[in-house]
Motif scaffolding. Structure first.
Motif, PDB file in Angstrom:
ATOM      1  N   VAL A  38      55.274  14.689  32.999  1.00 43.92           N
ATOM      2  CA  VAL A  38      53.990  15.108  33.572  1.00 43.92           C
ATOM      3  C   VAL A  38      53.706  14.346  34.866  1.00 43.92           C
ATOM      4  CG1 VAL A  38      51.482  15.124  33.217  1.00 43.92           C
ATOM      5  CG2 VAL A  38      53.010  15.798  31.359  1.00 43.92           C
ATOM      6  N   LEU A  39      53.962  13.042  34.872  1.00 44.59           N
ATOM      7  CA  LEU A  39      53.712  12.224  36.060  1.00 44.59           C
ATOM      8  C   LEU A  39      54.586  12.677  37.229  1.00 44.59           C
ATOM      9  CD1 LEU A  39      52.338   9.799  37.399  1.00 44.59           C
ATOM     10  CD2 LEU A  39      54.169   8.355  36.471  1.00 44.59           C
ATOM     11  N   VAL A 277      46.189   7.927  25.214  1.00 42.66           N
ATOM     12  CA  VAL A 277      46.534   9.227  24.629  1.00 42.66           C
ATOM     13  C   VAL A 277      47.521   9.971  25.521  1.00 42.66           C
ATOM     14  CG1 VAL A 277      45.615  11.485  23.984  1.00 42.66           C
ATOM     15  CG2 VAL A 277      44.380   9.425  23.348  1.00 42.66           C
ATOM     16  N   LEU A 278      47.266   9.998  26.826  1.00 42.60           N
ATOM     17  CA  LEU A 278      48.179  10.675  27.746  1.00 42.60           C
ATOM     18  C   LEU A 278      49.544  10.006  27.761  1.00 42.60           C
ATOM     19  CD1 LEU A 278      45.907  11.455  30.852  1.00 42.60           C
ATOM     20  CD2 LEU A 278      46.653  13.013  29.053  1.00 42.60           C
ATOM     21  N   ILE A 295      52.167   4.706  32.142  1.00 45.18           N
ATOM     22  CA  ILE A 295      52.378   6.031  32.735  1.00 45.18           C
ATOM     23  C   ILE A 295      51.116   6.877  32.590  1.00 45.18           C
ATOM     24  CG2 ILE A 295      53.704   8.172  32.549  1.00 45.18           C
ATOM     25  CD1 ILE A 295      56.091   6.468  31.655  1.00 45.18           C
ATOM     26  N   GLY A 296      50.452   6.773  31.432  1.00 46.04           N
ATOM     27  CA  GLY A 296      49.216   7.523  31.213  1.00 46.04           C
ATOM     28  C   GLY A 296      48.133   7.134  32.195  1.00 46.04           C
ATOM     29  N   GLY A 301      45.193   8.346  37.445  1.00 43.93           N
ATOM     30  CA  GLY A 301      44.980   7.994  38.847  1.00 43.93           C
ATOM     31  C   GLY A 301      45.547   9.023  39.792  1.00 43.93           C
ATOM     32  N   VAL A 302      46.746   9.513  39.498  1.00 41.65           N
ATOM     33  CA  VAL A 302      47.393  10.508  40.354  1.00 41.65           C
ATOM     34  C   VAL A 302      46.603  11.815  40.367  1.00 41.65           C
ATOM     35  CG1 VAL A 302      49.406  12.040  40.485  1.00 41.65           C
ATOM     36  CG2 VAL A 302      49.725   9.571  40.261  1.00 41.65           C
TER      37      VAL A 302
END
Length: 340
Positions: A38-39, A277-278, A295-296, A301-302
């Motif tokens: 996802v990131l 959670v993410l 990473i979540g 932030g992204v």
């Protein structure tokens, strides 16, 4: 007589099911893969939408913005891994930052003693949550909901709802906001501290007996107790350590704002839980890790930065983050159904 075409649909269905099961098993064994994908997709997409997104200056801003939330989410991860929840994370961080500033300005303490005392206060607040959960057997949600209100109220009393400027405090209090230029990228000392903490707890959870006990307690607390693990001690330790991490987050917050304000942190509790959670850590405990949490936090932030650069209104930015949370929880439920 059956023909070859009669069996074609069954073959396709079986192949589809087999692929789904393989994906389910891979994500169950490596919960960080989903958030990482996802990131990466988000970074590529926002870079195409606005070329400014991938600039060193903007990426520096994204990292600085997620540093405080990531630090709080690290403590939140420890709690959630034991199938608990901590709604007081933001309140402890903000109250700790106000206490540190008050020790310097009201009591005239030097910077380092005020900082250490602030850390001790944050740790004590976390220990209070742990004691209420383990000694009185109160649900973590109720305990931390209550202490959330208590700490925010005490925060207003101690600070008198006034902000303390960074110039009125010793330089050590705002040191975490100092930047180190690396080409066009600017890295703050607060971000370095945050990354070091993630590195330490990544090791502790994976390579120490304490880390294995945390996972075992979250996976099945009764089975862990029967196996000889002192589950109450494990639970108390995670809430206490979380309190210390929130206090460190409060110090980083002072550097980020160049002040100690009692009026910030309203969304910190939900943001820290969102990052966890993410990042693929299960709200039911026993699965996940701190790498996924980092990473979540970056995903949050992204998305916020990228949507802002794309001209999306704030209300829809919140909508997008909320939708991501629902998808992450649904994916977690699906992954937990894997048959081992």
């Amino acid at each position: 007589m059956a023909t070859a075409t009669d069996h074609t649909p069954d073959f396709d269905v079986n192949r589809h099911d087999s692929l789904g099961l393989r994906v389910q098993h891979v994500l169950h064994g490596n919960p960080v893969l989903g958030p990482l994908a996802v990131l990466i997709v988000a970074v590529i997409a926002f870079s195409l939408v606005n070329t400014r997104f991938f600039s060193a200056a903007n990426l520096s801003l994204v990292l600085a913005q997620v540093t405080v939330i990531a630090t709080l989410a690290l403590g939140q991860t420890l709690v959630i891994l034991t199938a608990g929840i901590d709604l007081a994370a933001g309140a402890i961080a903000v109250f700790s930052s106000v206490l540190m500033a008050s020790f310097c300005t009201d009591l005239g303490m030097p910077g380092i003693p005020a900082l250490l005392l602030g850390f001790a206060c944050g740790t004590a607040m976390g220990a209070l949550n742990g004691a209420l959960v383990t000694r009185l057997k109160l649900p973590p949600f109720i305990v931390t909901l209550g202490t959330l209100t208590i700490f925010f109220s005490l925060n207003s009393v101690v600070s008198k709802s006034e902000t303390v400027r960074g110039s009125d405090m010793p330089s050590i209090m705002t040191w975490t906001g100092t930047t180190i230029p690396i080409g066009g990228f600017r890295l703050t000392y607060g971000s370095i501290i945050m990354l070091a903490l993630f590195g330490y707890f990544f090791y502790a959870l994976r390579s120490t007996a304490w880390g294995k006990h945390v996972y075992a307690t979250g996976d099945d607390i009764e089975a862990a107790r029967l196996a000889g693990i002192r589950t109450n001690r494990v639970l108390f330790s995670v809430y206490t350590l979380a309190g210390l991490l929130y206090a460190i987050g409060g110090w980083i917050l002072i550097g980020r704002l160049a002040s100690a304000s009692p009026n910030v942190g309203v969304d910190y509790n939900l943001d820290s839980i969102t990052a966890v959670v993410l990042g693929g850590t299960s709200l039911f405990g026993g699965r996940g890790g701190v790498l996924g949490t980092l990473i979540g936090a970056l995903i949050v932030g992204v998305f916020r930065n990228g949507l802002q650069l794309a001209g999306v209104e704030v209300v829809w930015q919140g909508f997008a983050i909320g939708l991501l949370v629902l998808v992450a929880v649904s994916l977690d439920q699906w992954i937990r159904k894997v048959k081992t």
